[in-house]
Design a protein around this motif. Structure first.
Motif, PDB file in Angstrom:
ATOM      1  N   UNK A  50      22.310  -2.884  12.775  1.00 17.70           N
ATOM      2  CA  UNK A  50      21.400  -1.791  13.102  1.00 17.70           C
ATOM      3  C   UNK A  50      21.914  -1.060  14.342  1.00 17.70           C
ATOM      4  N   UNK A  51      22.008   0.266  14.244  1.00 21.25           N
ATOM      5  CA  UNK A  51      22.576   1.055  15.332  1.00 21.25           C
ATOM      6  C   UNK A  51      21.588   1.234  16.487  1.00 21.25           C
ATOM      7  N   UNK A  52      22.062   1.840  17.567  1.00 25.00           N
ATOM      8  CA  UNK A  52      21.219   2.086  18.733  1.00 25.00           C
ATOM      9  C   UNK A  52      20.067   3.025  18.378  1.00 25.00           C
ATOM     10  N   UNK A  53      18.915   2.757  18.963  1.00 20.16           N
ATOM     11  CA  UNK A  53      17.774   3.643  18.763  1.00 20.16           C
ATOM     12  C   UNK A  53      16.955   3.766  20.034  1.00 20.16           C
ATOM     13  N   UNK A  54      16.127   4.806  20.074  1.00 27.24           N
ATOM     14  CA  UNK A  54      15.219   5.018  21.205  1.00 27.24           C
ATOM     15  C   UNK A  54      13.983   5.752  20.688  1.00 27.24           C
ATOM     16  N   UNK A  55      12.821   5.121  20.883  1.00 34.44           N
ATOM     17  CA  UNK A  55      11.549   5.696  20.448  1.00 34.44           C
ATOM     18  C   UNK A  55      10.510   5.521  21.549  1.00 34.44           C
ATOM     19  N   UNK A  56       9.306   6.036  21.296  1.00 35.78           N
ATOM     20  CA  UNK A  56       8.175   5.872  22.217  1.00 35.78           C
ATOM     21  C   UNK A  56       7.033   5.238  21.431  1.00 35.78           C
ATOM     22  N   UNK A  57       6.402   4.212  22.010  1.00 36.69           N
ATOM     23  CA  UNK A  57       5.341   3.536  21.267  1.00 36.69           C
ATOM     24  C   UNK A  57       3.951   4.026  21.664  1.00 36.69           C
ATOM     25  N   UNK A  75      10.159  -4.821  10.573  1.00 42.04           N
ATOM     26  CA  UNK A  75       9.973  -3.382  10.701  1.00 42.04           C
ATOM     27  C   UNK A  75       9.583  -2.727   9.382  1.00 42.04           C
ATOM     28  N   UNK A  76       8.895  -1.575   9.497  1.00 43.00           N
ATOM     29  CA  UNK A  76       8.544  -0.787   8.325  1.00 43.00           C
ATOM     30  C   UNK A  76       8.418   0.678   8.726  1.00 43.00           C
ATOM     31  N   UNK A  77       8.189   1.542   7.734  1.00 41.34           N
ATOM     32  CA  UNK A  77       8.034   2.982   7.943  1.00 41.34           C
ATOM     33  C   UNK A  77       6.728   3.422   7.286  1.00 41.34           C
ATOM     34  N   UNK A  78       5.947   4.241   8.007  1.00 43.94           N
ATOM     35  CA  UNK A  78       4.604   4.584   7.537  1.00 43.94           C
ATOM     36  C   UNK A  78       4.168   5.901   8.154  1.00 43.94           C
ATOM     37  N   UNK A  79       2.956   6.360   7.827  1.00 41.53           N
ATOM     38  CA  UNK A  79       2.292   7.404   8.599  1.00 41.53           C
ATOM     39  C   UNK A  79       0.787   7.176   8.506  1.00 41.53           C
ATOM     40  N   UNK A  80       0.082   7.507   9.557  1.00 41.45           N
ATOM     41  CA  UNK A  80      -1.310   7.091   9.694  1.00 41.45           C
ATOM     42  C   UNK A  80      -2.236   7.733   8.664  1.00 41.45           C
ATOM     43  N   UNK A  81      -1.866   8.898   8.145  1.00 42.76           N
ATOM     44  CA  UNK A  81      -2.710   9.572   7.150  1.00 42.76           C
ATOM     45  C   UNK A  81      -2.253   9.301   5.729  1.00 42.76           C
ATOM     46  N   UNK A  82      -1.392   8.326   5.537  1.00 40.71           N
ATOM     47  CA  UNK A  82      -0.839   8.007   4.220  1.00 40.71           C
ATOM     48  C   UNK A  82      -1.955   7.663   3.233  1.00 40.71           C
ATOM     49  N   UNK A  83      -1.999   8.349   2.079  1.00 38.36           N
ATOM     50  CA  UNK A  83      -3.061   8.094   1.102  1.00 38.36           C
ATOM     51  C   UNK A  83      -2.678   7.084   0.028  1.00 38.36           C
ATOM     52  N   UNK A  84      -1.498   6.498   0.114  1.00 34.40           N
ATOM     53  CA  UNK A  84      -1.039   5.636  -0.976  1.00 34.40           C
ATOM     54  C   UNK A  84      -0.749   4.212  -0.502  1.00 34.40           C
ATOM     55  N   UNK A 149      17.108   8.887   9.933  1.00 31.63           N
ATOM     56  CA  UNK A 149      18.418   8.227   9.950  1.00 31.63           C
ATOM     57  C   UNK A 149      18.273   6.716  10.075  1.00 31.63           C
ATOM     58  N   UNK A 150      17.299   6.294  10.865  1.00 30.36           N
ATOM     59  CA  UNK A 150      17.067   4.858  11.003  1.00 30.36           C
ATOM     60  C   UNK A 150      16.609   4.251   9.700  1.00 30.36           C
ATOM     61  N   UNK A 151      15.830   4.982   8.926  1.00 31.31           N
ATOM     62  CA  UNK A 151      15.423   4.473   7.609  1.00 31.31           C
ATOM     63  C   UNK A 151      16.650   4.183   6.754  1.00 31.31           C
ATOM     64  N   UNK A 152      17.618   5.100   6.780  1.00 35.93           N
ATOM     65  CA  UNK A 152      18.871   4.857   6.062  1.00 35.93           C
ATOM     66  C   UNK A 152      19.542   3.582   6.562  1.00 35.93           C
ATOM     67  N   UNK A 153      19.487   3.363   7.867  1.00 38.08           N
ATOM     68  CA  UNK A 153      20.142   2.200   8.452  1.00 38.08           C
ATOM     69  C   UNK A 153      19.493   0.900   7.985  1.00 38.08           C
ATOM     70  N   UNK A 154      18.193   0.960   7.671  1.00 36.36           N
ATOM     71  CA  UNK A 154      17.474  -0.206   7.164  1.00 36.36           C
ATOM     72  C   UNK A 154      17.462  -0.250   5.636  1.00 36.36           C
ATOM     73  N   UNK A 155      18.163   0.686   4.989  1.00 37.23           N
ATOM     74  CA  UNK A 155      18.261   0.737   3.527  1.00 37.23           C
ATOM     75  C   UNK A 155      16.924   1.062   2.852  1.00 37.23           C
ATOM     76  N   UNK A 156      16.117   1.912   3.480  1.00 42.61           N
ATOM     77  CA  UNK A 156      14.859   2.326   2.875  1.00 42.61           C
ATOM     78  C   UNK A 156      14.771   3.852   2.854  1.00 42.61           C
TER      79      UNK A 156
END
Length: 212
Positions: A50-57, A75-84, A149-156
């Motif tokens: 996994x490559x270098x990353x920088x985010x804000x929590x 880790x996972x990928x989401x959004x708070x208003x996701x309807x599915x 890009x990070x999603x690609x790095x995690x294969x998702x």
């Protein structure tokens, strides 16, 4: 299907192949396999990392690779208003959070893919609603392209898609990463039985890395 979707799909297929190969060799495996692309350089096998990353929590903390020094993270990928699928995946992430409540070597990391609406304040409210500790579960935002890009790095898959429910195409995968940034396991976050297996893999990897 977009070029990014095709790339992520091909990456995931490679990941599945490696996982299936590992399963067929289960009797010979004393540890979880390292998943993903690999190549041989000067006789040594070099694994995808996994490559270098920088985010804000949600607490406005800067989250980088060093945040997870000497720790495993899920880790996972989401959004708070996701309807599915996101509510289902978050319930499974909560299972992991609760299962390892006393384990300070495991941290959770959830990337929002809706950077416009999922502000730090929104992520804070979301975390509070789940009643989780911000030191153990980071909900992060950042530059849109960097997150994708990070999603690609995690294969998702994680990308905008006006034809998808909520406006985003994203994977429900949950990924386990070791202290050396290698992907070691994954689960379908919409399938409790798949997450059951991930829970076992997490414990195995905690045991493997104890004392490192």
């Amino acid at each position: 299907m977009t070029q990014r979707s095709l790339f992520s799909l091909s990456c995931f297929c490679v990941l599945v192949v490696f996982l299936l190969t590992a399963c067929t060799q289960e009797e010979k495996q004393d540890s979880l396999p390292i998943l993903g692309f690999r190549e041989v350089v000067n006789g040594d096998t070099v694994y995808h990392k996994i490559k270098d990353f920088e985010f804000v929590d949600q607490d406005s903390n800067r989250i980088v690779n060093a945040t997870f020094k000497d720790k495993l993270y899920v880790t996972d990928f989401f959004f708070t208003s996701c309807p599915t699928i996101c509510p289902k995946v978050k319930q499974q992430m909560l299972r992991i959070y609760d299962k390892f409540a006393e384990e300070d070597r495991l941290v959770l990391l959830s990337h929002s893919i809706d950077v416009r609406r999922d502000t730090v304040a929104t992520l804070k409210r979301f975390a509070q609603k789940l009643e989780v500790d911000g030191k153990r579960w980071h909900f992060v935002t950042g530059e849109e392209d960097h997150i994708y890009d990070m999603a690609d790095d995690y294969f998702v898959v994680a990308q905008k898609d006006p034809n998808a429910p909520g406006g985003f195409d994203h994977s429900g995968k949950i990924i386990l990463v070791d202290p050396d940034r290698y992907v070691r396991s994954f689960a379908d976050g919409t399938d409790p039985e798949s997450v059951d297996r991930l829970l076992l893999d997490i414990q195995q990897l905690l045991d493997e890395t104890a004392g490192q």
